[in-house]
Design a protein around this motif. Structure first.
Motif, short mmCIF file in Angstrom:
data_model
loop_
_atom_site.label_atom_id
_atom_site.label_comp_id
_atom_site.label_asym_id
_atom_site.label_seq_id
_atom_site.Cartn_x
_atom_site.Cartn_y
_atom_site.Cartn_z
N LYS A 2 -2.39 -5.47 -7.09
CA LYS A 2 -3.65 -5.17 -7.90
C LYS A 2 -3.66 -4.35 -9.17
N THR A 5 -8.89 -2.09 -12.60
CA THR A 5 -9.94 -3.05 -12.98
C THR A 5 -10.64 -2.09 -14.39
N GLU A 8 -12.81 0.41 -13.38
CA GLU A 8 -12.12 1.82 -13.05
C GLU A 8 -11.60 2.53 -14.15
N VAL A 40 -2.00 1.72 -7.23
CA VAL A 40 -1.89 0.29 -7.85
C VAL A 40 -1.05 0.54 -9.24
N ARG A 233 -5.19 -0.92 11.17
CA ARG A 233 -5.85 -1.31 9.82
C ARG A 233 -5.31 -0.16 9.12
N THR A 236 -5.28 0.31 2.25
CA THR A 236 -4.73 -0.36 1.27
C THR A 236 -5.67 -0.15 0.13
N PRO A 237 -5.12 -0.46 -1.11
CA PRO A 237 -5.78 -0.47 -2.23
C PRO A 237 -7.37 -0.80 -2.26
N HIS A 238 -7.41 -2.05 -1.60
CA HIS A 238 -8.76 -2.58 -1.57
C HIS A 238 -9.60 -1.48 -0.94
N ILE A 239 -9.17 -1.30 0.36
CA ILE A 239 -9.91 -0.35 1.13
C ILE A 239 -10.19 0.91 0.55
N GLY A 241 -10.20 1.60 -2.65
CA GLY A 241 -11.22 1.42 -3.81
C GLY A 241 -12.80 1.18 -3.28
N GLY A 242 -12.76 0.38 -2.08
CA GLY A 242 -14.27 0.47 -1.45
C GLY A 242 -14.73 1.87 -1.13
#
Length: 443
Positions: A2, A5, A8, A40, A233, A236-239, A241-242
């Motif tokens: 990733k 964005t 970001e 990232v 679990r 991650t970058p997605h977690i 980021g959220g």
């Protein structure tokens, strides 16, 4: 892998500053997992090991993620002029932030603090401490080049509450230098209070212990988003980021608050949960200094943390600032009362403080009052209020006026503060009219 964005990067494009995420916590591995989960392409992750600080050595690892996702990690040992935490910030951390900002391949910096460093004084140092001698840059604070995007606290579900309610010095557990008087509880509470988001790792002894922990967290910092760092679990970058996206508009993001700001952050639950409750005490009459000196011990047993402004009868010109964590408590200057300021000084005061003071302005005493907030996990709130109330001036003492109050013995004196320690202490960096960073006392 990733990439950063457009959303970001919008902060950096609009301010020309590099977003900075600060990660703090006692567990190095948990802090490292959290920091690298943010890594990232375009990210520089900085980790410091200050275990050799007493020898004047700081170990630094900088890992950068290239556009192709390749990791470049380099570890160096740097010598300091003086083996103290303050010098580690001044001579290594702050200049490094300014240098990383100039790198074209760095779009975000993630700074994983050594367990001995605190996020609040670090944030204050970024904003105020002048960094000089950086090639190609004008002398100034690191805040010229970086902007704190988030402060993330890492909390161990199994040990944090014990850490936050004890009275063990950092030096006793090998987390600070030999002359470091800070306590484990002070740092543990700070990891939560100053955070914009929390990552909880480890495992509580049982469900009740976990519920008590979260009851405390939601009263210390009620609006903070929380995620669990679980083996099944992984972060991650997605977690992550959220998690950062869930940080609310009222988050501090490194902003330093003063003694005259609201004592309660957000809107904490006021109902008791798992024995945890918010205790509030307020009075429009001053404290007797000797009786208060005895009464404040009530805040050291069964209380996670407390903070407050104190009106001491013998010191009519300035408020005293009280804060406790576990079994340790500190009294320091809180700056001048509005009623003791000149018109020129009042003109520099935050309008919100002026507005709040006007709502309870006393014709004789002005804005002077006492207000304390405590998070109790075992203490009886009624006992706390009773003991503090008994330390206030009686009606007869109040009638004697300032000339009578000046005859009281005052155990709250002045103490010298070493300049190196001042940099570690965010209170010494508060921009408060009439403040005196050299005034402090510890119990």
């Amino acid at each position: 892998m990733k990439t950063i964005t457009d959303k970001e990067l919008s902060v950096r494009r609009s301010t020309s500053k590099t977003p900075l995420v600060i990660v703090t916590g006692f567990d190095r591995s948990a802090s490292a997992r959290t920091a690298h989960a943010l890594a990232v392409p375009g990210t520089a992750v900085v980790q410091h090991d200050l275990s050799l600080i007493g020898e004047g050595t700081i170990v630094r690892t900088v890992s950068t993620i290239g556009a192709d996702g390749e990791l470049d990690s380099r570890t160096t040992q740097n010598m300091l002029d003086h083996g103290c935490l303050s010098c580690a910030m001044r001579e290594d951390v702050l200049p490094l932030l300014r240098m990383l900002h100039r790198r074209s391949n760095v779009d975000r910096i993630v700074l994983a603090l050594d367990p001995a460093l605190e996020s609040e004084p670090m944030s204050a140092a970024i904003a105020t401490v002048v960094v000089s001698g950086v090639p190609g840059q004008v002398d100034g604070p690191a805040g010229r080049d970086v902007e704190i995007e988030a402060v993330i606290g890492c909390v161990d579900e199994g040990t944090w509450l014990d850490d936050a309610t004890g009275d063990v010095a950092l030096a006793e557990v090998g987390r600070g230098t030999a002359d470091d008087e800070r306590t484990v509880a002070q740092l543990a509470v700070g990891h939560v209070e100053f955070a914009d988001a929390l990552v909880v790792h480890g495992r509580a002894e049982d469900g009740w212990a976990g519920a008590r922990l979260f009851a405390v967290l939601k009263r210390l910092n009620p609006e903070v988003p929380i995620i669990m760092d679980l083996a099944q679990r992984p972060l991650t970058p997605h977690i992550m980021g959220g998690l950062i996206a869930a940080i609310g508009p009222g988050a501090r993001r490194g902003r330093i608050t003063g003694p005259h700001d609201p004592l309660l952050r957000g809107q904490p639950p006021l109902a008791t949960d798992c024995g945890v409750t918010v205790v509030e005490f307020e009075s429009d009459r001053p404290f007797h200094p000797e009786r208060l000196h005895e009464a404040i011990d009530v805040l050291l047993d069964g209380v996670v943390a407390a903070r407050g402004r104190l009106w001491l009868a013998t010191q009519p010109d300035e408020a005293l600032w009280l804060e406790s964590a576990g079994g340790g408590l500190r009294i320091a200057t809180g700056g001048a009362w509005l009623a003791a300021m000149s018109d020129d000084q009042v003109a520099l005061v935050d309008p919100e403080r002026l507005a709040m003071a006007s709502l309870r302005w006393h014709p004789l005493y002005g804005d002077r009052n006492s207000s304390i907030v405590a998070i109790s996990h075992h203490a009886d709130p009624a006992v706390i209020r009773r003991e503090l109330g008994a330390a206030l001036l009686t009606d007869d003492e109040l009638a004697d006026g300032q000339s009578g109050w000046d005859r009281f013995s005052d155990p709250f004196g002045r103490a010298h503060a070493d300049p190196c320690i001042d940099l570690l202490d965010e209170r010494a960096l508060l921009d408060t009219p009439g403040s005196d960073p050299g005034r402090e006392g510890n119990r």
